[in-house]
Motif scaffolding. Structure first.
Motif, PDB file in Angstrom:
ATOM      1  N   GLU A  99       0.835  -1.205   0.000  1.00  0.00           N
ATOM      2  CA  GLU A  99       0.000   0.000   0.000  1.00  0.00           C
ATOM      3  C   GLU A  99       0.871   1.257   0.000  1.00  0.00           C
ATOM      4  OE1 GLU A  99      -4.124  -0.761   2.257  1.00  0.00           O
ATOM      5  OE2 GLU A  99      -2.369  -1.140   3.515  1.00  0.00           O
ATOM      6  N   SER A 100       1.946   1.226   0.755  1.00  0.00           N
ATOM      7  CA  SER A 100       2.809   2.394   0.872  1.00  0.00           C
ATOM      8  C   SER A 100       3.612   2.652  -0.394  1.00  0.00           C
ATOM      9  CB  SER A 100       3.759   2.216   2.069  1.00  0.00           C
ATOM     10  OG  SER A 100       4.728   3.229   2.115  1.00  0.00           O
ATOM     11  N   ARG A 101       4.149   1.586  -0.995  1.00  0.00           N
ATOM     12  CA  ARG A 101       5.051   1.733  -2.129  1.00  0.00           C
ATOM     13  C   ARG A 101       4.338   1.705  -3.476  1.00  0.00           C
ATOM     14  NH1 ARG A 101      10.381   0.791  -0.461  1.00  0.00           N
ATOM     15  NH2 ARG A 101      10.575  -0.066   1.660  1.00  0.00           N
ATOM     16  N   GLY A 102       3.137   1.138  -3.497  1.00  0.00           N
ATOM     17  CA  GLY A 102       2.471   0.903  -4.769  1.00  0.00           C
ATOM     18  C   GLY A 102       2.955  -0.407  -5.373  1.00  0.00           C
ATOM     19  N   ILE A 103       2.192  -0.944  -6.324  1.00  0.00           N
ATOM     20  CA  ILE A 103       2.534  -2.234  -6.929  1.00  0.00           C
ATOM     21  C   ILE A 103       3.929  -2.194  -7.554  1.00  0.00           C
ATOM     22  CG2 ILE A 103       1.939  -3.899  -8.729  1.00  0.00           C
ATOM     23  CD1 ILE A 103      -0.081  -4.000  -6.539  1.00  0.00           C
ATOM     24  N   GLU A 104       4.156  -1.259  -8.464  1.00  0.00           N
ATOM     25  CA  GLU A 104       5.430  -1.195  -9.159  1.00  0.00           C
ATOM     26  C   GLU A 104       6.564  -0.838  -8.208  1.00  0.00           C
ATOM     27  OE1 GLU A 104       7.412   0.628 -13.255  1.00  0.00           O
ATOM     28  OE2 GLU A 104       5.519   1.445 -12.502  1.00  0.00           O
ATOM     29  N   GLY A 105       6.298   0.068  -7.284  1.00  0.00           N
ATOM     30  CA  GLY A 105       7.330   0.452  -6.323  1.00  0.00           C
ATOM     31  C   GLY A 105       7.746  -0.703  -5.445  1.00  0.00           C
ATOM     32  N   TRP A 106       6.776  -1.532  -5.046  1.00  0.00           N
ATOM     33  CA  TRP A 106       7.104  -2.694  -4.210  1.00  0.00           C
ATOM     34  C   TRP A 106       7.949  -3.677  -4.999  1.00  0.00           C
ATOM     35  CZ3 TRP A 106       6.491  -7.971  -4.329  1.00  0.00           C
ATOM     36  CH2 TRP A 106       6.708  -8.647  -3.124  1.00  0.00           C
ATOM     37  N   ILE A 107       7.586  -3.930  -6.260  1.00  0.00           N
ATOM     38  CA  ILE A 107       8.361  -4.857  -7.084  1.00  0.00           C
ATOM     39  C   ILE A 107       9.789  -4.343  -7.262  1.00  0.00           C
ATOM     40  CG2 ILE A 107       8.570  -5.868  -9.391  1.00  0.00           C
ATOM     41  CD1 ILE A 107       5.467  -5.795  -9.516  1.00  0.00           C
TER      42      ILE A 107
END
Length: 552
Positions: free
Chosen positions: A67-75
């Protein structure tokens, strides 16, 4: 659009079963720069779907990370994390000389359950079922032997977001693979002594690790000749050519080619002895001939380049990674999109696994949970992933700090690097009889399901939940792996809220109304107190349900 419905899964199962740890936020992580746009909001259920595809199980703190990083940010964050190696596990534990059996499995549990680089670990697990080594086929006894299996796994882990060409080079020269598929101490031909180069590694490198048996379109569909027949990728002459390439290699510290010692190097790459390497021309793929008179290293480099640049590698590997991470029946478009990235990451680089893995997880089919009209979305969870999901969700730990479950294959028909053959536990092409075969769908993981294995797995999961938790075991043994359901116990005074929580954590909010009602009816039989029993029984019903066995 179609999803993998419970009714279809039950159709497969009807004869088989009776119809938090601490935060993973990196320490001292700098705040985002001023003016940087926040990632688009992520629904909790969408976060869990990603985590089911990219980790060994969802925890509440993992949901918060997405939730914090976003889908792409987490990947991207996961892909940038350093690898938590399995070999380093042995520096943190003590092993008695007579207790080394399958210790690599304990290393695997530790890393799969607790390592921060979950995506790397999950991709390495997928690769371990493509570039297969089976424990029973190698010398894995003793400290050095068991560590060599972990070291082989680290080869997959360290290359999991590198280049596939580098990966097949490292696998080819690994002495564990060398022993498993007979490349180690493979000799050049000597007709007087009836010695011919072993063809084992040559066959499997092509058939299983890179290009498969038939020519493929970019979307993974077999090509056909003018008569409508599949076109073979290679013939016996090509097998023999590669077999001659793979001669002259042995342990990296060998004093001579036919040398053997208890101190042989089981971890470092193999080295070549020119005198045992085939000298002549070698026929390889697509009409290419490797000229005679070269060094073993030159022949090997040119042979691996020849295989790596075959057009099949992209679709062959892309489809299998999609199947192991996201869905068993990807659309032709999904396979083609990922194979295109394999062929060119956008910067002219072929075989970039980092780009491939990101493209698989970011693809619209993976994120929307939908595929083409003639396919169904989703996959049967691998048996061990059902257990890792339980243990990660409820922060399983043992007092001695070790996850000692080396006999996992007995109850789950699967264990890390314990495949019974180079063909893995199940084939990516396996299709159960009935509606799946009639619809031309596959369900690979169903190949290792039977009445016996389903009963064993269900009983084991029930035991882990109902007997091995902090409430049931007042004085646990130090080696007992206990789940912690304190949080769920505290929620059990509001059963609807507890089921909402379990539905999200374990099933990405996809629990059917039927399963929810059955669970409520069952746990409502207990008195108003008994919160620990209500919590454990609710978890047990969900974890052992056919619905939980499906990843969507």
């Amino acid at each position: 659009m179609k999803k993998l419905k419970l009714s279809l899964f039950l159709l497969l199962q009807c004869t088989l079963i009776a119809c938090g740890g601490g935060s993973d936020t990196p320490p001292n992580e700098p705040p985002p720069p001023t003016g940087v746009t926040s990632p688009p909001p992520v629904a909790k259920a969408d976060a869990v779907r990603l985590l089911q595809q990219a980790t060994f199980g969802t925890r509440l703190e993992d949901i918060a990370q997405v939730e914090s990083r976003g889908i792409e940010g987490w990947i991207d964050w996961q892909l940038n994390l350093p690898a938590t190696t399995h070999l380093s596990y042995y520096s943190t534990v003590s092993m008695a000389d007579d207790d080394t059996w399958s210790q690599h499995v304990n290393a695997w549990w530790m890393r799969s359950l607790t390592a921060q680089d979950q995506l790397r670990q999950r991709v390495a697990f997928a690769l371990s079922q493509i570039l297969v080594v089976g424990q029973s086929g190698v010398s894995s006894s003793g400290h050095k032997g068991v560590q060599s299996l972990s070291n082989y796994y680290d080869v997959l882990l360290n290359n999991s977001n590198g280049n596939y060409r580098d990966l097949i080079h490292a696998v080819t020269l690994n002495p564990v693979m060398g022993e498993y598929l007979s490349m180690l101490r493979n000799e050049k031909p000597n007709l007087e002594k009836n010695i011919r180069p072993d063809e084992n590694y040559a066959r499997e490198l092509m058939q299983l690790f890179t290009i498969g048996l038939v020519e493929l379109e970019l979307n993974g569909q077999p090509k056909e000749d003018a008569q409508g027949n599949n076109i073979p990728t290679y013939n016996q002459e090509v097998i023999e050519g590669f077999a001659h390439v793979f001669t002259g290699w042995t342990w990296g510290n060998a004093e001579r080619f036919k040398w053997w010692s208890e101190d042989r190097d089981l971890n470092g790459p193999m080295k070549a002895f020119d005198d045992y390497h085939a000298e002549g021309d070698k026929q390889v793929l697509n009409g290419v001939v490797i000229p005679g008179g070269q060094t073993p290293e030159q022949d090997l480099s040119q042979a691996l380049d020849n295989i790596f640049n075959h057009p099949n590698v992209g679709p062959f590997i892309a489809k299998q990674l999609i199947q192991k991470l996201v869905t068993s029946n990807p659309s032709l478009g999904y396979v083609e999109r990922i194979a295109t990235v394999f062929n060119d990451n956008g910067n002219g680089i072929r075989g970039d696994l980092r780009a491939v893995v990101k493209a698989i997880l970011m693809d619209r089919e993976a994120r929307d949970g939908e595929t083409s009209n003639d396919k169904i979305f989703g996959k049967i969870k691998e048996p061990v992933l059902r257990l890792t999901a339980l243990w990660r969700a409820f922060d399983a730990k043992a007092a001695n700090g070790i996850y000692d479950f080396r006999w996992v294959a007995n109850d789950f028909s699967q264990g890390p690097l314990q495949s019974p053959s180079v063909f893995n536990f199940f084939s990516p092409f396996y299709s159960p009889q009935g509606e799946f075969q009639d619809s031309d769908w596959v369900a690979p993981e169903m190949q290792i399901h039977s009445e016996g294995t389903m009963a064993k797995m269900t009983n084991h999961l029930h035991w882990r939940i109902l007997s091995m938790n902090n409430y049931a075991r007042v004085e646990p043994d130090p080696e007992d792996i206990l789940i912690n359901i304190t949080r769920e116990h505290d929620m059990a005074n509001d059963l609807e809220a507890m089921l909402d929580h379990l539905d999200l954590l374990l099933m990405a909010g996809q629990m059917s109304a039927e399963l929810r009602q059955e669970t409520l009816d069952f746990i409502n039989k207990y008195g108003e107190e008994n919160f620990d029993v209500k919590a454990s029984d609710a978890i047990g019903m969900i974890i052992t349900s056919p619905e939980f066995a499906v990843q969507q």
